[in-house]
Design a protein around this motif. Structure first.
Motif, PDB file in Angstrom:
ATOM      1  N   TRP A 114     -12.250 -16.939 -96.583  1.00 33.95           N
ATOM      2  CA  TRP A 114     -11.870 -16.935 -95.244  1.00 33.95           C
ATOM      3  C   TRP A 114     -10.864 -15.737 -94.999  1.00 33.95           C
ATOM      4  CZ3 TRP A 114      -8.821 -21.401 -92.758  1.00 33.95           C
ATOM      5  CH2 TRP A 114      -8.481 -21.132 -91.145  1.00 33.95           C
ATOM      6  N   ARG A 115      -9.818 -15.896 -95.617  1.00 34.05           N
ATOM      7  CA  ARG A 115      -8.546 -14.996 -95.563  1.00 34.05           C
ATOM      8  C   ARG A 115      -7.657 -14.957 -96.656  1.00 34.05           C
ATOM      9  NH1 ARG A 115      -5.594 -17.968 -90.348  1.00 34.05           N
ATOM     10  NH2 ARG A 115      -4.562 -15.987 -89.954  1.00 34.05           N
ATOM     11  N   VAL A 116      -6.820 -14.069 -96.876  1.00 34.92           N
ATOM     12  CA  VAL A 116      -6.001 -13.765 -97.775  1.00 34.92           C
ATOM     13  C   VAL A 116      -4.448 -13.613 -97.212  1.00 34.92           C
ATOM     14  CG1 VAL A 116      -5.098 -12.397 -99.789  1.00 34.92           C
ATOM     15  CG2 VAL A 116      -7.443 -12.804 -99.529  1.00 34.92           C
ATOM     16  N   LEU A 117      -3.689 -14.367 -97.414  1.00 39.85           N
ATOM     17  CA  LEU A 117      -2.289 -14.428 -97.003  1.00 39.85           C
ATOM     18  C   LEU A 117      -1.410 -13.980 -98.028  1.00 39.85           C
ATOM     19  CD1 LEU A 117      -2.364 -17.989 -95.114  1.00 39.85           C
ATOM     20  CD2 LEU A 117      -2.985 -15.748 -94.203  1.00 39.85           C
ATOM     21  N   ARG A 118      -0.361 -13.248 -97.669  1.00 37.51           N
ATOM     22  CA  ARG A 118       0.769 -13.115 -98.646  1.00 37.51           C
ATOM     23  C   ARG A 118       1.975 -13.473 -97.974  1.00 37.51           C
ATOM     24  NH1 ARG A 118       0.086  -7.303-100.002  1.00 37.51           N
ATOM     25  NH2 ARG A 118      -1.488  -8.051-101.553  1.00 37.51           N
ATOM     26  N   ARG A 119       2.984 -14.132 -98.796  1.00 37.82           N
ATOM     27  CA  ARG A 119       4.258 -14.707 -98.506  1.00 37.82           C
ATOM     28  C   ARG A 119       5.032 -13.438 -97.965  1.00 37.82           C
ATOM     29  NH1 ARG A 119       8.347 -18.601-101.372  1.00 37.82           N
ATOM     30  NH2 ARG A 119       9.756 -18.924 -99.560  1.00 37.82           N
ATOM     31  N   ARG A 120       5.720 -13.737 -96.843  1.00 34.68           N
ATOM     32  CA  ARG A 120       6.725 -12.638 -96.410  1.00 34.68           C
ATOM     33  C   ARG A 120       7.982 -12.846 -97.185  1.00 34.68           C
ATOM     34  NH1 ARG A 120       5.790 -10.431 -91.524  1.00 34.68           N
ATOM     35  NH2 ARG A 120       4.247 -11.790 -90.053  1.00 34.68           N
ATOM     36  N   GLY A 121       8.537 -11.451 -97.777  1.00 36.61           N
ATOM     37  CA  GLY A 121       9.435 -11.467 -98.687  1.00 36.61           C
ATOM     38  C   GLY A 121       8.963 -11.487-100.218  1.00 36.61           C
ATOM     39  N   GLY A 122       7.705 -11.848-100.260  1.00 33.78           N
ATOM     40  CA  GLY A 122       7.004 -11.773-101.620  1.00 33.78           C
ATOM     41  C   GLY A 122       7.513 -12.844-102.419  1.00 33.78           C
ATOM     42  N   VAL A 123       7.084 -12.975-103.899  1.00 35.53           N
ATOM     43  CA  VAL A 123       7.388 -14.128-104.689  1.00 35.53           C
ATOM     44  C   VAL A 123       8.039 -13.370-105.986  1.00 35.53           C
ATOM     45  CG1 VAL A 123       5.519 -15.460-103.916  1.00 35.53           C
ATOM     46  CG2 VAL A 123       5.004 -13.989-105.427  1.00 35.53           C
ATOM     47  N   ASP A 124       8.806 -14.115-106.709  1.00 31.46           N
ATOM     48  CA  ASP A 124       9.266 -13.745-107.733  1.00 31.46           C
ATOM     49  C   ASP A 124       8.154 -13.763-108.969  1.00 31.46           C
ATOM     50  OD1 ASP A 124      10.606 -13.261-110.510  1.00 31.46           O
ATOM     51  OD2 ASP A 124      12.428 -14.091-109.709  1.00 31.46           O
ATOM     52  N   PRO A 125       7.683 -12.712-109.280  1.00 33.24           N
ATOM     53  CA  PRO A 125       6.475 -12.941-110.262  1.00 33.24           C
ATOM     54  C   PRO A 125       6.797 -13.693-111.638  1.00 33.24           C
ATOM     55  CG  PRO A 125       7.075 -10.602-109.982  1.00 33.24           C
ATOM     56  CD  PRO A 125       8.045 -11.220-109.307  1.00 33.24           C
ATOM     57  N   ARG A 126       8.017 -13.563-112.074  1.00 35.63           N
ATOM     58  CA  ARG A 126       8.689 -14.476-113.076  1.00 35.63           C
ATOM     59  C   ARG A 126       8.548 -16.120-113.036  1.00 35.63           C
ATOM     60  NH1 ARG A 126      13.287 -10.499-113.765  1.00 35.63           N
ATOM     61  NH2 ARG A 126      13.976 -12.222-112.624  1.00 35.63           N
ATOM     62  N   VAL A 127       9.206 -16.373-111.993  1.00 31.98           N
ATOM     63  CA  VAL A 127       9.042 -17.650-111.438  1.00 31.98           C
ATOM     64  C   VAL A 127       7.616 -18.029-111.135  1.00 31.98           C
ATOM     65  CG1 VAL A 127       9.842 -19.250-109.600  1.00 31.98           C
ATOM     66  CG2 VAL A 127      11.325 -17.494-110.570  1.00 31.98           C
ATOM     67  N   LEU A 128       6.752 -17.296-110.550  1.00 34.07           N
ATOM     68  CA  LEU A 128       5.374 -17.576-110.263  1.00 34.07           C
ATOM     69  C   LEU A 128       4.694 -17.785-111.481  1.00 34.07           C
ATOM     70  CD1 LEU A 128       3.016 -18.299-108.326  1.00 34.07           C
ATOM     71  CD2 LEU A 128       2.534 -15.891-108.509  1.00 34.07           C
ATOM     72  N   GLU A 129       4.975 -16.896-112.476  1.00 38.59           N
ATOM     73  CA  GLU A 129       4.376 -17.023-113.756  1.00 38.59           C
ATOM     74  C   GLU A 129       4.601 -18.390-114.639  1.00 38.59           C
ATOM     75  OE1 GLU A 129       4.135 -14.676-118.106  1.00 38.59           O
ATOM     76  OE2 GLU A 129       4.380 -13.470-116.239  1.00 38.59           O
ATOM     77  N   SER A 130       5.997 -18.854-114.484  1.00 40.84           N
ATOM     78  CA  SER A 130       6.290 -20.063-115.301  1.00 40.84           C
ATOM     79  C   SER A 130       5.844 -21.169-114.480  1.00 40.84           C
ATOM     80  CB  SER A 130       8.083 -20.023-114.934  1.00 40.84           C
ATOM     81  OG  SER A 130       8.596 -21.340-115.474  1.00 40.84           O
ATOM     82  N   ARG A 131       5.793 -21.305-113.292  1.00 39.85           N
ATOM     83  CA  ARG A 131       5.195 -22.562-112.453  1.00 39.85           C
ATOM     84  C   ARG A 131       3.669 -22.466-112.638  1.00 39.85           C
ATOM     85  NH1 ARG A 131       8.297 -21.299-106.753  1.00 39.85           N
ATOM     86  NH2 ARG A 131      10.385 -22.213-107.196  1.00 39.85           N
ATOM     87  N   ILE A 132       2.943 -21.469-112.770  1.00 37.42           N
ATOM     88  CA  ILE A 132       1.529 -21.542-113.263  1.00 37.42           C
ATOM     89  C   ILE A 132       1.423 -21.900-114.507  1.00 37.42           C
ATOM     90  CG2 ILE A 132      -0.426 -19.942-113.712  1.00 37.42           C
ATOM     91  CD1 ILE A 132       0.383 -17.924-111.476  1.00 37.42           C
ATOM     92  N   ARG A 133       2.174 -21.446-115.614  1.00 39.68           N
ATOM     93  CA  ARG A 133       2.173 -22.030-116.880  1.00 39.68           C
ATOM     94  C   ARG A 133       2.340 -23.373-117.085  1.00 39.68           C
ATOM     95  NH1 ARG A 133       6.300 -19.650-119.360  1.00 39.68           N
ATOM     96  NH2 ARG A 133       5.773 -17.494-118.527  1.00 39.68           N
ATOM     97  N   GLU A 134       3.418 -23.829-116.265  1.00 39.72           N
ATOM     98  CA  GLU A 134       3.607 -25.414-116.190  1.00 39.72           C
ATOM     99  C   GLU A 134       2.655 -26.024-115.684  1.00 39.72           C
ATOM    100  OE1 GLU A 134       7.054 -28.300-113.808  1.00 39.72           O
ATOM    101  OE2 GLU A 134       7.385 -26.382-114.567  1.00 39.72           O
ATOM    102  N   ALA A 135       1.885 -25.590-114.531  1.00 41.41           N
ATOM    103  CA  ALA A 135       0.877 -26.406-113.872  1.00 41.41           C
ATOM    104  C   ALA A 135      -0.475 -26.406-114.864  1.00 41.41           C
ATOM    105  CB  ALA A 135       0.550 -25.661-112.702  1.00 41.41           C
ATOM    106  N   MET A 136      -0.473 -25.413-115.739  1.00 38.39           N
ATOM    107  CA  MET A 136      -1.776 -25.624-116.767  1.00 38.39           C
ATOM    108  C   MET A 136      -1.385 -26.266-117.881  1.00 38.39           C
ATOM    109  SD  MET A 136      -4.253 -23.600-115.418  1.00 38.39           S
ATOM    110  CE  MET A 136      -5.357 -23.601-116.549  1.00 38.39           C
ATOM    111  N   ASP A 137      -0.197 -26.453-118.162  1.00 40.51           N
ATOM    112  CA  ASP A 137       0.255 -26.966-119.315  1.00 40.51           C
ATOM    113  C   ASP A 137       0.262 -28.533-119.161  1.00 40.51           C
ATOM    114  OD1 ASP A 137       0.092 -24.679-120.822  1.00 40.51           O
ATOM    115  OD2 ASP A 137       2.096 -24.456-121.026  1.00 40.51           O
ATOM    116  N   ASN A 138       0.743 -29.026-118.370  1.00 45.82           N
ATOM    117  CA  ASN A 138       0.878 -30.503-117.944  1.00 45.82           C
ATOM    118  C   ASN A 138      -0.304 -31.184-117.292  1.00 45.82           C
ATOM    119  OD1 ASN A 138       3.681 -30.161-118.553  1.00 45.82           O
ATOM    120  ND2 ASN A 138       4.308 -29.692-116.567  1.00 45.82           N
TER     121      ASN A 138
END
Length: 172
Positions: A114-138
Motif C-alpha cells: 500500500w505504502r512505505v513510510l520512513r520515520r522523520r529523523g531516521g532510526v539508529d541502525p545499531r539500535v534497530l538491529e539490536s531490537r530486531i535480533r531481540e525480537a527474533m531470539d525471544n
C-alpha cells in the motif's frame, strides 16, 4: 463469559481496533512521525515501514499489515496464528504470536503493498538491529488484534511509543 463481559470485551476490542485503523489512515500521525517514501525513486532503508493491504479470499473483510525493513532485502513482521478450529471469539482474543523475517520482494508478491513510510529523523541502525535480533531470539508475545498487533510491534522496533500514538489518535 457473561453477556455483560462480552459487551465490555467487544467495546474494548472496537476502541483498540479504531486506534489501529487510525494509525493507517491518520495523515496527522504520518506527518508527525513519518513521511511517505516512493520506492521507484529510492531504495528502502532500515526502519522503513511497509504497509500492506489485506483482503480475505472472498473480499468479505479487509485490513492492513505492517512490517519493518531490516536491510539486506528483509522485512520483519508480527502476526497471529489462530488454531484452525477457532472461530470469531479467538480472532477477537489472544492467539499465538509469530515473528517472521521475509524477503521484502517475496512479501510484496504475497501481499499488496500500500505504502512505505520512513520515520522523520531516521532510526539508529545499531539500535534497530539490536531490537530486531531481540525480537527474533525471544519468544514473541501473544498476538491480539487490538492490543498486541503488527502496528504495536513495528512501532516498538522503531522506538515510537505506541501508547502516546494511541492517545494522539483518539484526539483526532
Amino acid at each position: 463469559m457473561s453477556f455483560k463481559s462480552q459487551i465490555i470485551c467487544s467495546t474494548q476490542t472496537l476502541v483498540g481496533a479504531s486506534s489501529t485503523i487510525k494509525f493507517f489512515f491518520s495523515e496527522a500521525l504520518m506527518g508527525q512521525h513519518f513521511q511517505e517514501v516512493e520506492l521507484e525513486s529510492c531504495e528502502p532503508e532500515p526502519g522503513d515501514l511497509f504497509l500492506f493491504k489485506l483482503r480475505s479470499p472472498k473480499a468479505q473483510w479487509c485490513g492492513a499489515h505492517v512490517g519493518v525493513y531490516c536491510g539486506h532485502g528483509e522485512i520483519i513482521h508480527f502476526e497471529g496464528r489462530a488454531p484452525s478450529n477457532s472461530g470469531v471469539q479467538t480472532l477477537l482474543g489472544y492467539c499465538e504470536g509469530v515473528v517472521c523475517k521475509q524477503g521484502h520482494r517475496a512479501l510484496q508478491r504475497s501481499r499488496e503493498l500500500w505504502r512505505v513510510l520512513r520515520r522523520r529523523g531516521g532510526v539508529d541502525p545499531r539500535v534497530l538491529e539490536s531490537r530486531i535480533r531481540e525480537a527474533m531470539d525471544n519468544d514473541p508475545p501473544p498476538y491480539h488484534p487490538t492490543s498486541s498487533n503488527c502496528v504495536h510491534f513495528a512501532l516498538n522496533l522503531l522506538g515510537v511509543d505506541s501508547m502516546s500514538v494511541d492517545r494522539n489518535l483518539t484526539r483526532d
